[in-house]
Design a protein around this motif. Structure first.
Motif, PDB file in Angstrom:
ATOM      1  N   ARG A  35       0.831  -1.215   0.000  1.00 33.47           N
ATOM      2  CA  ARG A  35       0.000   0.000   0.000  1.00 33.47           C
ATOM      3  C   ARG A  35       0.861   1.259   0.000  1.00 33.47           C
ATOM      4  NH1 ARG A  35      -2.895  -3.378   3.496  1.00 33.47           N
ATOM      5  NH2 ARG A  35      -2.085  -2.350   5.372  1.00 33.47           N
ATOM      6  N   LEU A  36       1.920   1.252   0.795  1.00 32.96           N
ATOM      7  CA  LEU A  36       2.816   2.406   0.834  1.00 32.96           C
ATOM      8  C   LEU A  36       3.473   2.644  -0.519  1.00 32.96           C
ATOM      9  CD1 LEU A  36       4.531   1.817   4.292  1.00 32.96           C
ATOM     10  CD2 LEU A  36       3.165   3.816   3.667  1.00 32.96           C
ATOM     11  N   VAL A  37       3.961   1.569  -1.132  1.00 29.21           N
ATOM     12  CA  VAL A  37       4.629   1.692  -2.429  1.00 29.21           C
ATOM     13  C   VAL A  37       3.657   2.241  -3.471  1.00 29.21           C
ATOM     14  CG1 VAL A  37       5.638   0.390  -4.336  1.00 29.21           C
ATOM     15  CG2 VAL A  37       6.426  -0.018  -1.998  1.00 29.21           C
ATOM     16  N   LYS A  38       2.444   1.719  -3.511  1.00 31.48           N
ATOM     17  CA  LYS A  38       1.455   2.195  -4.481  1.00 31.48           C
ATOM     18  C   LYS A  38       1.199   3.689  -4.305  1.00 31.48           C
ATOM     19  CE  LYS A  38      -1.204  -2.055  -5.201  1.00 31.48           C
ATOM     20  NZ  LYS A  38      -2.507  -2.698  -4.955  1.00 31.48           N
ATOM     21  N   SER A  39       1.071   4.113  -3.065  1.00 26.34           N
ATOM     22  CA  SER A  39       0.819   5.523  -2.786  1.00 26.34           C
ATOM     23  C   SER A  39       2.009   6.391  -3.184  1.00 26.34           C
ATOM     24  CB  SER A  39       0.512   5.701  -1.296  1.00 26.34           C
ATOM     25  OG  SER A  39       0.297   7.058  -0.994  1.00 26.34           O
ATOM     26  N   LEU A  40       3.206   5.947  -2.876  1.00 26.69           N
ATOM     27  CA  LEU A  40       4.407   6.725  -3.202  1.00 26.69           C
ATOM     28  C   LEU A  40       4.680   6.758  -4.710  1.00 26.69           C
ATOM     29  CD1 LEU A  40       6.695   5.595  -0.259  1.00 26.69           C
ATOM     30  CD2 LEU A  40       5.850   7.917  -0.665  1.00 26.69           C
ATOM     31  N   MET A  41       4.322   5.700  -5.413  1.00 24.31           N
ATOM     32  CA  MET A  41       4.586   5.639  -6.859  1.00 24.31           C
ATOM     33  C   MET A  41       3.797   6.698  -7.635  1.00 24.31           C
ATOM     34  SD  MET A  41       6.921   3.434  -7.589  1.00 24.31           S
ATOM     35  CE  MET A  41       6.758   2.965  -9.298  1.00 24.31           C
ATOM     36  N   VAL A  42       2.639   7.066  -7.148  1.00 28.50           N
ATOM     37  CA  VAL A  42       1.833   8.062  -7.846  1.00 28.50           C
ATOM     38  C   VAL A  42       2.115   9.487  -7.357  1.00 28.50           C
ATOM     39  CG1 VAL A  42      -0.005   6.443  -8.410  1.00 28.50           C
ATOM     40  CG2 VAL A  42      -0.161   7.800  -6.307  1.00 28.50           C
ATOM     41  N   ASN A  43       2.977   9.621  -6.362  1.00 33.60           N
ATOM     42  CA  ASN A  43       3.318  10.918  -5.799  1.00 33.60           C
ATOM     43  C   ASN A  43       4.400  11.573  -6.656  1.00 33.60           C
ATOM     44  OD1 ASN A  43       4.380  13.045  -4.211  1.00 33.60           O
ATOM     45  ND2 ASN A  43       3.706  12.022  -2.347  1.00 33.60           N
ATOM     46  N   THR A  44       4.118  12.764  -7.149  1.00 32.38           N
ATOM     47  CA  THR A  44       5.071  13.453  -8.023  1.00 32.38           C
ATOM     48  C   THR A  44       6.276  13.994  -7.268  1.00 32.38           C
ATOM     49  OG1 THR A  44       3.793  15.496  -7.796  1.00 32.38           O
ATOM     50  CG2 THR A  44       3.311  14.095  -9.711  1.00 32.38           C
ATOM     51  N   GLN A  45       6.216  14.041  -5.938  1.00 37.76           N
ATOM     52  CA  GLN A  45       7.343  14.530  -5.137  1.00 37.76           C
ATOM     53  C   GLN A  45       8.441  13.480  -4.975  1.00 37.76           C
ATOM     54  OE1 GLN A  45       5.281  15.498  -1.495  1.00 37.76           O
ATOM     55  NE2 GLN A  45       5.161  17.661  -2.038  1.00 37.76           N
ATOM     56  N   VAL A  46       8.138  12.243  -5.323  1.00 36.08           N
ATOM     57  CA  VAL A  46       9.082  11.149  -5.105  1.00 36.08           C
ATOM     58  C   VAL A  46      10.108  11.116  -6.236  1.00 36.08           C
ATOM     59  CG1 VAL A  46       9.328   8.644  -4.873  1.00 36.08           C
ATOM     60  CG2 VAL A  46       7.412   9.808  -3.784  1.00 36.08           C
ATOM     61  N   ASP A  47      11.375  11.114  -5.875  1.00 34.33           N
ATOM     62  CA  ASP A  47      12.493  11.060  -6.818  1.00 34.33           C
ATOM     63  C   ASP A  47      12.402   9.789  -7.674  1.00 34.33           C
ATOM     64  OD1 ASP A  47      15.432  10.142  -7.434  1.00 34.33           O
ATOM     65  OD2 ASP A  47      15.581  12.286  -6.965  1.00 34.33           O
ATOM     66  N   GLN A  48      12.753   9.891  -8.945  1.00 32.16           N
ATOM     67  CA  GLN A  48      12.691   8.734  -9.852  1.00 32.16           C
ATOM     68  C   GLN A  48      13.581   7.594  -9.366  1.00 32.16           C
ATOM     69  OE1 GLN A  48      10.530   8.230 -12.399  1.00 32.16           O
ATOM     70  NE2 GLN A  48      11.365   6.159 -12.401  1.00 32.16           N
ATOM     71  N   ASN A  49      14.721   7.920  -8.763  1.00 35.57           N
ATOM     72  CA  ASN A  49      15.594   6.878  -8.217  1.00 35.57           C
ATOM     73  C   ASN A  49      14.892   6.073  -7.127  1.00 35.57           C
ATOM     74  OD1 ASN A  49      17.981   7.441  -9.779  1.00 35.57           O
ATOM     75  ND2 ASN A  49      18.202   9.295  -8.550  1.00 35.57           N
ATOM     76  N   VAL A  50      14.092   6.754  -6.315  1.00 29.63           N
ATOM     77  CA  VAL A  50      13.327   6.064  -5.271  1.00 29.63           C
ATOM     78  C   VAL A  50      12.255   5.198  -5.914  1.00 29.63           C
ATOM     79  CG1 VAL A  50      11.781   6.375  -3.290  1.00 29.63           C
ATOM     80  CG2 VAL A  50      13.810   7.813  -3.512  1.00 29.63           C
ATOM     81  N   LYS A  51      11.640   5.670  -6.985  1.00 31.24           N
ATOM     82  CA  LYS A  51      10.599   4.874  -7.649  1.00 31.24           C
ATOM     83  C   LYS A  51      11.161   3.558  -8.174  1.00 31.24           C
ATOM     84  CE  LYS A  51       7.333   8.510  -8.647  1.00 31.24           C
ATOM     85  NZ  LYS A  51       6.424   9.140  -9.581  1.00 31.24           N
ATOM     86  N   ASN A  52      12.408   3.570  -8.647  1.00 27.86           N
ATOM     87  CA  ASN A  52      13.035   2.322  -9.090  1.00 27.86           C
ATOM     88  C   ASN A  52      13.190   1.362  -7.914  1.00 27.86           C
ATOM     89  OD1 ASN A  52      13.244   3.367 -11.679  1.00 27.86           O
ATOM     90  ND2 ASN A  52      15.320   4.119 -11.351  1.00 27.86           N
ATOM     91  N   ILE A  53      13.587   1.879  -6.765  1.00 26.31           N
ATOM     92  CA  ILE A  53      13.722   1.059  -5.560  1.00 26.31           C
ATOM     93  C   ILE A  53      12.351   0.562  -5.116  1.00 26.31           C
ATOM     94  CG2 ILE A  53      14.416   1.082  -3.127  1.00 26.31           C
ATOM     95  CD1 ILE A  53      16.432   3.369  -3.985  1.00 26.31           C
ATOM     96  N   LEU A  54      11.364   1.431  -5.207  1.00 26.62           N
ATOM     97  CA  LEU A  54      10.007   1.054  -4.794  1.00 26.62           C
ATOM     98  C   LEU A  54       9.479  -0.123  -5.604  1.00 26.62           C
ATOM     99  CD1 LEU A  54       8.369   4.566  -4.261  1.00 26.62           C
ATOM    100  CD2 LEU A  54       9.102   2.940  -2.492  1.00 26.62           C
ATOM    101  N   GLN A  55       9.834  -0.184  -6.887  1.00 25.14           N
ATOM    102  CA  GLN A  55       9.434  -1.321  -7.722  1.00 25.14           C
ATOM    103  C   GLN A  55       9.989  -2.620  -7.132  1.00 25.14           C
ATOM    104  OE1 GLN A  55       6.738  -0.224  -9.780  1.00 25.14           O
ATOM    105  NE2 GLN A  55       7.638  -1.865 -10.978  1.00 25.14           N
ATOM    106  N   GLU A  56      11.243  -2.591  -6.712  1.00 17.32           N
ATOM    107  CA  GLU A  56      11.867  -3.779  -6.116  1.00 17.32           C
ATOM    108  C   GLU A  56      11.205  -4.131  -4.792  1.00 17.32           C
ATOM    109  OE1 GLU A  56      16.099  -3.183  -5.834  1.00 17.32           O
ATOM    110  OE2 GLU A  56      16.235  -2.481  -7.901  1.00 17.32           O
TER     111      GLU A  56
END
Length: 92
Positions: A35-56
């Protein structure tokens, strides 16, 4: 009251850190990670590098929910858990 972006990142890191240090966890924690990852993935404030980690992290949590031996799954991902917590801390 919804969690702020910073609170979500802190909670994500806390759960991952607990899995890393305790070498155990619960299915509910894995579901919370999803749930946290899904919420953070749609947040435009999240750095793209973090989004790659979030996928993992999302894949890790999905496998955790579906595994018959969650503790072994966590144990086999110790290095990943440590890296994710460190990397997310650098970018958040």
């Amino acid at each position: 009251m919804p969690l702020s972006h910073g609170d979500q990142v802190t909670l994500l890191k806390d759960i991952l850190n607990n899995h890393q240090t305790d070498c155990c966890g619960s299915v509910a924690e894995c579901e919370q990670l999803e749930r946290l990852v899904k919420s953070l993935m749609v947040n435009t404030q999240v750095d793209q590098n973090v989004k790659n980690i979030l996928q993992e992290v999302y894949q890790y949590s999905q496998h955790g929910v579906g595994t018959a031996d969650l503790d072994q799954h966590i144990l086999s991902n110790q290095e990943n858990l440590s890296n994710w917590v460190s990397d997310i801390g650098q970018f958040s």
